[in-house]
Design an enzyme around this catalytic site. Sequence first.
Site, PDB file in Angstrom:
ATOM      1  N   GLY A   1      -5.114   7.916   5.640  1.00 31.75           N
ATOM      2  CA  GLY A   1      -4.188   8.773   6.390  1.00 31.75           C
ATOM      3  C   GLY A   1      -2.977   8.878   5.599  1.00 31.75           C
TER       4      GLY A   1
ATOM      5  NE  ARG B   1      -2.299  -1.427   8.748  1.00 29.88           N
ATOM      6  CZ  ARG B   1      -2.144  -1.900   7.579  1.00 29.88           C
ATOM      7  NH1 ARG B   1      -2.372  -3.131   6.953  1.00 29.88           N
ATOM      8  NH2 ARG B   1      -1.657  -1.084   6.281  1.00 29.88           N
TER       9      ARG B   1
ATOM     10  CE  LYS C   1      -2.778   0.283   3.569  1.00 27.58           C
ATOM     11  NZ  LYS C   1      -3.075   1.617   3.865  1.00 27.58           N
ATOM     12  CB  SER C   2       3.915   2.329   1.763  1.00 27.26           C
ATOM     13  OG  SER C   2       3.135   2.199   3.161  1.00 27.26           O
TER      14      SER C   2
ATOM     15  CE  LYS D   1      -0.177   4.464  12.539  1.00 23.22           C
ATOM     16  NZ  LYS D   1       0.806   5.090  11.558  1.00 23.22           N
TER      17      LYS D   1
ATOM     18  CG  ASP E   1       0.881   0.236   9.683  1.00 22.64           C
ATOM     19  OD1 ASP E   1       0.522   1.213  10.338  1.00 22.64           O
ATOM     20  OD2 ASP E   1       1.086   0.609   8.574  1.00 22.64           O
TER      21      ASP E   1
ATOM     22  NE  ARG F   1       6.266   6.749   0.429  1.00 25.67           N
ATOM     23  CZ  ARG F   1       5.373   6.585   1.366  1.00 25.67           C
ATOM     24  NH1 ARG F   1       4.449   5.748   1.276  1.00 25.67           N
ATOM     25  NH2 ARG F   1       5.396   7.364   2.736  1.00 25.67           N
TER      26      ARG F   1
ATOM     27  NE  ARG G   1      -4.826   0.201  13.579  1.00 26.99           N
ATOM     28  CZ  ARG G   1      -4.098   0.835  12.189  1.00 26.99           C
ATOM     29  NH1 ARG G   1      -2.873   0.338  12.228  1.00 26.99           N
ATOM     30  NH2 ARG G   1      -4.946   0.477  11.086  1.00 26.99           N
TER      31      ARG G   1
HETATM   32  C1  S3P Z   1       2.954   4.944   5.946  1.00 27.69           C
HETATM   33  C2  S3P Z   1       3.478   5.090   7.326  1.00 27.69           C
HETATM   34  C3  S3P Z   1       3.263   4.930   8.547  1.00 27.69           C
HETATM   35  C4  S3P Z   1       2.159   3.685   8.585  1.00 27.69           C
HETATM   36  C5  S3P Z   1       1.150   3.694   7.384  1.00 27.69           C
HETATM   37  C6  S3P Z   1       1.867   3.814   6.005  1.00 27.69           C
HETATM   38  C7  S3P Z   1       3.370   5.275   4.769  1.00 27.69           C
HETATM   39  O1  S3P Z   1       2.454   5.990   9.050  1.00 27.69           O
HETATM   40  O2  S3P Z   1       1.585   3.512   9.799  1.00 27.69           O
HETATM   41  O3  S3P Z   1       0.331   2.907   7.443  1.00 27.69           O
HETATM   42  O4  S3P Z   1       3.143   4.603   3.720  1.00 27.69           O
HETATM   43  O5  S3P Z   1       4.380   6.137   4.827  1.00 27.69           O
HETATM   44  P1  S3P Z   1       3.447   7.173   9.812  1.00 27.69           P
HETATM   45  O6  S3P Z   1       4.123   7.739   8.799  1.00 27.69           O
HETATM   46  O7  S3P Z   1       2.430   8.218  10.176  1.00 27.69           O
HETATM   47  O8  S3P Z   1       4.100   6.583  11.051  1.00 27.69           O
END
Ligand code: S3P
Length: 425
Positions: free
Chosen positions: A92, A384, A23-24, A337, A310, A28, A341
Site C-alpha cells: 500500500g 503483521r 520499510k517506510s 490495511k 502497524d 522513500r 486487522r
Molecule cells: C506508512 C504509513 C502508514 C503505515 C504504513 C507505512 C508510510 O500508513 O501504516 O505501514 O510509510 O507512510 P498510512 O499512511 O496509510 O496511515
Amino acid sequence: MTSLTVHPATGGLQGRLRVPGDKSISHRALLLSALAPGTSRITGLSNGADVAATRRAVEAFGARTASEGGVVLVHGGERHEPTTVVDVGNSGTAIRLLAGWAAGLDGLSVLYGDDSIASRPMGRVVAPLRAMGARIDGRRRGELPPLVIRGGGLRGIDYQLPVPSAQVKGAVLLAGLTADGPTTVREQIPTRTHTEQMLAACGAEVQIDASSVTVQPGPVGPVDWDVPGDPSQAAFWVVAACLVPGSDLTVERVYVGPQRAGFIEVLQRMGADVELLDPDPATTVADIRVRAGALCATDVGGSEVPGLIDEIPVLAVAAAAATGTSTFADAAELKVKESDRIESMVGALGAVGARIEGRPDGLVVHGTGRPLAAGAVDARGDHRVAMALAVAALASSGPVRIEGWEAVATSYPAFEEDLRRCQSH
Ligand code: S3P
C-alpha cells in the site's frame, strides 16, 4: 499456502538482534534517489518484497540500480514513462507514494498490485493529486486500483489531510516537487515524518511546522542513505521478550523518531521493562532492551494511534496476556490495511483462547494474565498478523500453527532465522 508451527519458547529470548531496515524509509530512499541525478547509495535497505517492488518500479521508470554487498546503488535523474504496468505486489505504501511520484511525470503510468491491493482505498491520494492537476482514473472512479495516471503540469495546493496518513502526505509532497509553486500539507494529528525529513536531506526546500509541511518545487540531489532498523519489526521481538519468562533481549539500531516508537510508550504504560539504550538525538536511532515481566491493561486511542497503527496486532497479543481489559480505539484504519486487522486479530487470537472483541474502530481485549492456548490460526495474507501470532505462540501453552506464513516475506524474510537465533542462547 505455507504454514509455520511455532512452539512455546523455553528459557527466554536472549542476546542481540538486528531487524530489517525500516520499510517506510526504504521506499522513500528509493523514490528520492531515483529522482536525483547521479548516484545515491542506500545502506540497510529493507530486504522485504514490498521494498523490492518499489525498486522494480523505479527501474521501470528509468532508474538503474545495483547491489554491492549490503549497499544498493541507485543511478537516478532520468525518468520516463514505463513501457509496462507497474506491479506493487502487496505494498500500500508503494502504490500510494508512487501515485504522487508518478503524477509529477509528463507521461502515462499504470499502477496495480495483488488481491489485497485491489481493495485498498486510493481516493485519499487520488483526490489531492487530481486537485494538483493530475488526470487519474481507476476502478470505482479512482477509489480502487489499478490507477491510471497521466501526470505533469501540476499546480501547488494547500491541502488538509482528511485522514491522518503519512502515505497521503508523502504522495502530495513528492508530487509537489514538480508543481508550479509551493505545496502545503496540513495535518490535525501528526503522522510519521520521513518524507519531509528525507526531502530536506536531499536538498529540497522544505518548511516543517508543528502541523504543516510546505515543499517548494525543485530538484533533489543524490544522498548516501543509512537506513536504521524498522521499529515495526522490532515491536514483535519487544513484545515477545516481555511475555516469554526469563527473556533479556536487545534489538539494535532501531529508528525511534517521531510517530514510530509509540508502541514502547504503550508497553511501558503496561508495566513492561523496556528501555532505550544510548538514543542518538541526531539520528533518532537507539538500541531497545527488554526484559520479561508481568503486564497490566491499558487504553490506546486518540492522537497516539497513527504512531503505532502497524503495531496494534502485536500490542493486542500483549494485551491478551496482560491482566485486565485493554482497549484500542480511534483505529478504524485497521480495517483497510493488508487485511481487515480488526477481523483478522479477533479471528486469530480468539482461536488461541484470547478473549477479544472487535469494535468499529478497534479492539477490546480481556487479558487473562495467563499464556494463550495451542491452536491453528489464519494469517489472512497479512504479514503483521502472521508475526503477531508467532509472538502469541512463543508465549502460549502449546504449539500454534500459522497458516499463510508466506505473507511474512513482505517485510521480514528472515523472521524464522531470527526466531531461532534469539532462542539458541
Ligand atoms: C506508512 C504509513 C502508514 C503505515 C504504513 C507505512 C508510510 O500508513 O501504516 O505501514 O510509510 O507512510 P498510512 O499512511 O496509510 O496511515
